[in-house]
Design a protein around this motif. Structure first.
Motif, short mmCIF file in Angstrom:
data_model
loop_
_atom_site.label_atom_id
_atom_site.label_comp_id
_atom_site.label_asym_id
_atom_site.label_seq_id
_atom_site.Cartn_x
_atom_site.Cartn_y
_atom_site.Cartn_z
N LEU A 1 0.70 -0.48 3.90
CA LEU A 1 1.37 -0.07 2.66
C LEU A 1 2.58 0.80 2.94
O LEU A 1 3.62 0.66 2.27
N LEU A 2 2.47 1.68 3.92
CA LEU A 2 3.63 2.51 4.29
C LEU A 2 4.76 1.67 4.85
O LEU A 2 5.94 1.91 4.56
N ASN B 1 -5.24 -2.38 8.48
CA ASN B 1 -5.09 -0.94 8.27
C ASN B 1 -4.29 -0.74 6.98
O ASN B 1 -3.06 -0.81 6.98
N VAL B 2 -4.98 -0.51 5.87
CA VAL B 2 -4.34 -0.47 4.56
C VAL B 2 -3.25 0.58 4.47
O VAL B 2 -2.13 0.28 4.05
N PRO B 3 -3.50 1.85 4.83
CA PRO B 3 -2.44 2.87 4.70
C PRO B 3 -1.19 2.53 5.50
O PRO B 3 -0.07 2.69 5.02
N VAL B 4 -1.39 2.06 6.73
CA VAL B 4 -0.24 1.74 7.59
C VAL B 4 0.57 0.59 7.01
O VAL B 4 1.80 0.64 6.96
N TRP C 1 -5.16 -6.78 -3.07
CA TRP C 1 -4.03 -6.49 -2.19
C TRP C 1 -2.67 -6.90 -2.78
O TRP C 1 -1.72 -6.11 -2.74
#
Length: 207
Positions: free
Chosen positions: A7-8, A2-5, A150
């Motif tokens: 990164l956050l 899950n890229v957004p999660v 990434w």
């Protein structure tokens, strides 16, 4: 993945790490209080440039080599400690001159943009613990199958946060009550910052 999660989560960990007490925060805080927002923001650019270099090496795996080559690690520690001692000397001398000459404390004119940038860059660049910290933080986020872009997304987060958060900190320190406290107690604040810099230098060499 899950890229957004992810990164956050990475951004949150990095924000906490960047605002932990250390040479960068100490130098930027003192500079922004003493010389104003413009000089503080320019210094934050220097710090962010150092972070960009450290983050690139950490993500590329050079931190492993850095940790295994004792003489290189030790040389960087002594260079960093020497730089912190030099900064501390300047701060303590301002207190000394004020106290023993009876002079009225006045905020000097800001240093040049180049000088502020270089001070921020060198303070970050000479600190070997920055790369070690970045390597430790990025390692879990690099594990497993990842797209080619990434690692550089993580690098971009480090640089962007370093630039924006440090610049915002320099601006926050311009709040009038904070500036007034510094105007009244500037020499003594410089003394405290200088002594803290010496302690950080000792900790860096002994660590």
């Amino acid at each position: 993945m899950n890229v957004p999660v992810e990164l956050l989560a990475f951004a949150g960990v990095m924000a906490l790490g960047q605002f932990s007490p250390g040479p960068d925060m100490l130098l930027l805080t003192r500079t922004a209080l003493k010389e104003g927002a413009k000089t503080g923001v320019i210094m934050s650019w220097g710090i962010a440039t150092g972070l960009a270099f450290h983050a690139a090496l950490a993500i590329a795996g050079m931190s492993v080599v850095f940790e295994r080559v004792d003489w290189l690690r030790d040389a960087m520690r002594w260079l960093a400690a020497g730089y912190l001692i030099w900064l501390a000397y300047q701060m303590i001398m301002e207190w000394f001159v004020h106290v023993y000459s009876g002079a009225v404390f006045e905020e000097p004119q800001a240093t040049t943009a180049k000088s502020a940038y270089v001070q921020g860059l060198m303070c970050n660049l000479l600190n070997p613990k920055v790369m070690v910290f970045l390597a430790a933080v990025t390692a879990p986020f690099l594990a497993g199958a990842r797209p080619d872009w990434w690692p550089w997304a993580l690098w971009a987060v480090v640089v962007f946060e370093g630039l924006t958060l440090w610049a915002l900190w320099a601006l926050v320190l311009q709040v009038k009550p904070v500036r007034e406290i510094y105007r009244r107690a500037g020499p003594w604040i410089n003394l405290v910052f200088g002594i803290t810099m010496v302690c950080l230098a000792i900790f860096l060499v002994a660590g």
